[in-house]
Design a protein around this motif. Structure first.
Motif, PDB file in Angstrom:
ATOM      1  N   PHE A  14       0.834  -1.207   0.000  1.00 37.22           N
ATOM      2  CA  PHE A  14       0.000   0.000   0.000  1.00 37.22           C
ATOM      3  C   PHE A  14       0.868   1.257   0.000  1.00 37.22           C
ATOM      4  O   PHE A  14       0.617   2.204  -0.759  1.00 37.22           O
ATOM      5  CB  PHE A  14      -0.912  -0.004   1.225  1.00 37.22           C
ATOM      6  N   THR A  15       1.899   1.292   0.856  1.00 35.06           N
ATOM      7  CA  THR A  15       2.759   2.463   0.943  1.00 35.06           C
ATOM      8  C   THR A  15       3.461   2.739  -0.382  1.00 35.06           C
ATOM      9  O   THR A  15       3.576   3.889  -0.821  1.00 35.06           O
ATOM     10  CB  THR A  15       3.805   2.272   2.054  1.00 35.06           C
ATOM     11  N   THR A  16       3.940   1.675  -1.038  1.00 35.72           N
ATOM     12  CA  THR A  16       4.636   1.836  -2.308  1.00 35.72           C
ATOM     13  C   THR A  16       3.737   2.482  -3.352  1.00 35.72           C
ATOM     14  O   THR A  16       4.147   3.420  -4.058  1.00 35.72           O
ATOM     15  CB  THR A  16       5.130   0.473  -2.818  1.00 35.72           C
ATOM     16  N   TYR A  17       2.502   2.024  -3.454  1.00 38.71           N
ATOM     17  CA  TYR A  17       1.611   2.560  -4.489  1.00 38.71           C
ATOM     18  C   TYR A  17       0.966   3.871  -4.069  1.00 38.71           C
ATOM     19  O   TYR A  17       0.593   4.680  -4.924  1.00 38.71           O
ATOM     20  CB  TYR A  17       0.581   1.495  -4.877  1.00 38.71           C
ATOM     21  N   ALA A  18       0.879   4.107  -2.769  1.00 40.45           N
ATOM     22  CA  ALA A  18       0.458   5.431  -2.317  1.00 40.45           C
ATOM     23  C   ALA A  18       1.499   6.472  -2.713  1.00 40.45           C
ATOM     24  O   ALA A  18       1.175   7.640  -2.955  1.00 40.45           O
ATOM     25  CB  ALA A  18       0.265   5.428  -0.801  1.00 40.45           C
ATOM     26  N   LEU A  19       2.768   6.053  -2.805  1.00 41.90           N
ATOM     27  CA  LEU A  19       3.826   6.954  -3.255  1.00 41.90           C
ATOM     28  C   LEU A  19       3.581   7.389  -4.697  1.00 41.90           C
ATOM     29  O   LEU A  19       3.808   8.552  -5.048  1.00 41.90           O
ATOM     30  CB  LEU A  19       5.181   6.255  -3.122  1.00 41.90           C
ATOM     31  N   LEU A  20       3.104   6.471  -5.529  1.00 43.58           N
ATOM     32  CA  LEU A  20       2.771   6.840  -6.911  1.00 43.58           C
ATOM     33  C   LEU A  20       1.621   7.839  -6.941  1.00 43.58           C
ATOM     34  O   LEU A  20       1.642   8.812  -7.713  1.00 43.58           O
ATOM     35  CB  LEU A  20       2.411   5.587  -7.713  1.00 43.58           C
ATOM     36  N   VAL A  21       0.603   7.622  -6.118  1.00 44.09           N
ATOM     37  CA  VAL A  21      -0.511   8.567  -6.043  1.00 44.09           C
ATOM     38  C   VAL A  21      -0.006   9.938  -5.587  1.00 44.09           C
ATOM     39  O   VAL A  21      -0.442  10.977  -6.109  1.00 44.09           O
ATOM     40  CB  VAL A  21      -1.604   8.050  -5.089  1.00 44.09           C
ATOM     41  N   LEU A  22       0.937   9.948  -4.632  1.00 42.29           N
ATOM     42  CA  LEU A  22       1.532  11.218  -4.180  1.00 42.29           C
ATOM     43  C   LEU A  22       2.228  11.922  -5.331  1.00 42.29           C
ATOM     44  O   LEU A  22       2.071  13.142  -5.508  1.00 42.29           O
ATOM     45  CB  LEU A  22       2.516  10.946  -3.047  1.00 42.29           C
ATOM     46  N   PHE A  23       2.998  11.202  -6.124  1.00 41.11           N
ATOM     47  CA  PHE A  23       3.686  11.802  -7.261  1.00 41.11           C
ATOM     48  C   PHE A  23       2.679  12.418  -8.225  1.00 41.11           C
ATOM     49  O   PHE A  23       2.857  13.539  -8.702  1.00 41.11           O
ATOM     50  CB  PHE A  23       4.524  10.733  -7.980  1.00 41.11           C
ATOM     51  N   TRP A  24       1.635  11.686  -8.526  1.00 40.15           N
ATOM     52  CA  TRP A  24       0.624  12.197  -9.446  1.00 40.15           C
ATOM     53  C   TRP A  24      -0.080  13.421  -8.860  1.00 40.15           C
ATOM     54  O   TRP A  24      -0.397  14.369  -9.585  1.00 40.15           O
ATOM     55  CB  TRP A  24      -0.396  11.108  -9.767  1.00 40.15           C
ATOM     56  N   ALA A  25      -0.332  13.401  -7.566  1.00 36.45           N
ATOM     57  CA  ALA A  25      -0.975  14.546  -6.921  1.00 36.45           C
ATOM     58  C   ALA A  25      -0.086  15.782  -7.009  1.00 36.45           C
ATOM     59  O   ALA A  25      -0.570  16.894  -7.281  1.00 36.45           O
ATOM     60  CB  ALA A  25      -1.279  14.214  -5.460  1.00 36.45           C
ATOM     61  N   GLU A  26       1.216  15.607  -6.797  1.00 38.13           N
ATOM     62  CA  GLU A  26       2.140  16.736  -6.892  1.00 38.13           C
ATOM     63  C   GLU A  26       2.189  17.296  -8.307  1.00 38.13           C
ATOM     64  O   GLU A  26       2.212  18.515  -8.511  1.00 38.13           O
ATOM     65  CB  GLU A  26       3.543  16.310  -6.436  1.00 38.13           C
ATOM     66  N   ILE A  27       2.207  16.398  -9.297  1.00 38.20           N
ATOM     67  CA  ILE A  27       2.220  16.833 -10.694  1.00 38.20           C
ATOM     68  C   ILE A  27       0.965  17.637 -11.007  1.00 38.20           C
ATOM     69  O   ILE A  27       1.027  18.723 -11.605  1.00 38.20           O
ATOM     70  CB  ILE A  27       2.304  15.604 -11.629  1.00 38.20           C
TER      71      ILE A  27
END
Length: 230
Positions: free
Chosen positions: A60-73
């Motif tokens: 979950f943490t690993t893929y939440a990191l991807l969501v964070l990246f997309w949110a920042e973009i």
């Protein structure tokens, strides 16, 4: 001259490969599988639950990191403030681990209510998976919609649309399936749920669908964009 999308397509994949979450999930899962029978027979319910559930939390943490990246973009492209995104990411993950850890500790201290706590833990993990699926749908969908508004002649537009669309669809689907399966297992009348030795084929299908497929997709499709510009 055609407008260009300013991407760094390999940055997230490189970061993911270096991340503790990506290596931790795979290493932990690989370490537990060969001794699954011994883990399942542990007398300490808290230790057994922690060994079986921790890889899912790392996933979950690993893929939440991807969501964070997309949110920042997305926030950067729309000129929205981004300062609260990373603290929110850390706070959400901390709450998830703290709550799950408290359930493990309670289960170890009060074996008599172990069955209730196991069901509570499963429902919480199902909620976490559904939350991750929602994150992919929200920010993957927003990023996809934003890319569609770029001029058709923008260099790389179609490729990035396909990449974001594919990753969003697969990851959201996998986390939704995972949430449904964990929830169904919690309410099953028999003990033939997930993570049991009696159904290795069922477990193989489950982990291939819910972990291996999205991992392979994200590692082989570069999906990070440091900044967007027309």
């Amino acid at each position: 001259m055609r407008p260009r999308l300013g991407f760094d397509p390999a940055s997230f994949v490189a970061h993911l490969r270096r991340s503790d979450g990506a290596h931790g999930d795979a290493s932990f899962r690989a370490g537990v599988f060969p001794v699954w029978r011994e883990v399942d027979a542990l007398p300490n319910a808290a230790a057994r639950a922690a060994l079986m559930d921790t890889p899912g939390l790392l996933f979950f943490t690993t893929y939440a990191l991807l969501v964070l990246f997309w949110a920042e973009i997305y926030h950067q492209a729309r000129s929205f403030p981004t300062g609260a995104l990373r603290p929110t990411f850390v706070a959400v993950n901390a709450l998830v681990y703290m709550f799950q850890g408290s359930l493990w500790a309670w289960e170890g201290a009060q074996p008599k209510v172990g069955a209730v706590l196991e069901k509570t833990s499963a429902l919480f993990l199902a909620f976490v998976c559904a939350f991750a699926a929602g994150g992919f749908l929200v920010y993957g969908g927003r990023l996809f919609a934003m890319l569609r508004r770029f001029p058709v002649e923008s260099r790389g537009r179609q490729k990035k649309l396909r990449e974001v669309g594919a990753v969003t669809a697969v990851c959201a689907t996998c986390f939704t399936i995972r949430a449904g399966m964990v929830c169904a297992s919690a309410f099953a009348e028999t003990k033939d749920g997930l993570d049991v030795m009696n159904h290795p084929v069922r477990n193989a299908i489950y982990y291939t669908t819910c972990e291996i497929a999205p991992s392979a997709l994200v590692l082989f499709i570069p999906v990070s964009y440091t900044h967007l510009r027309a």
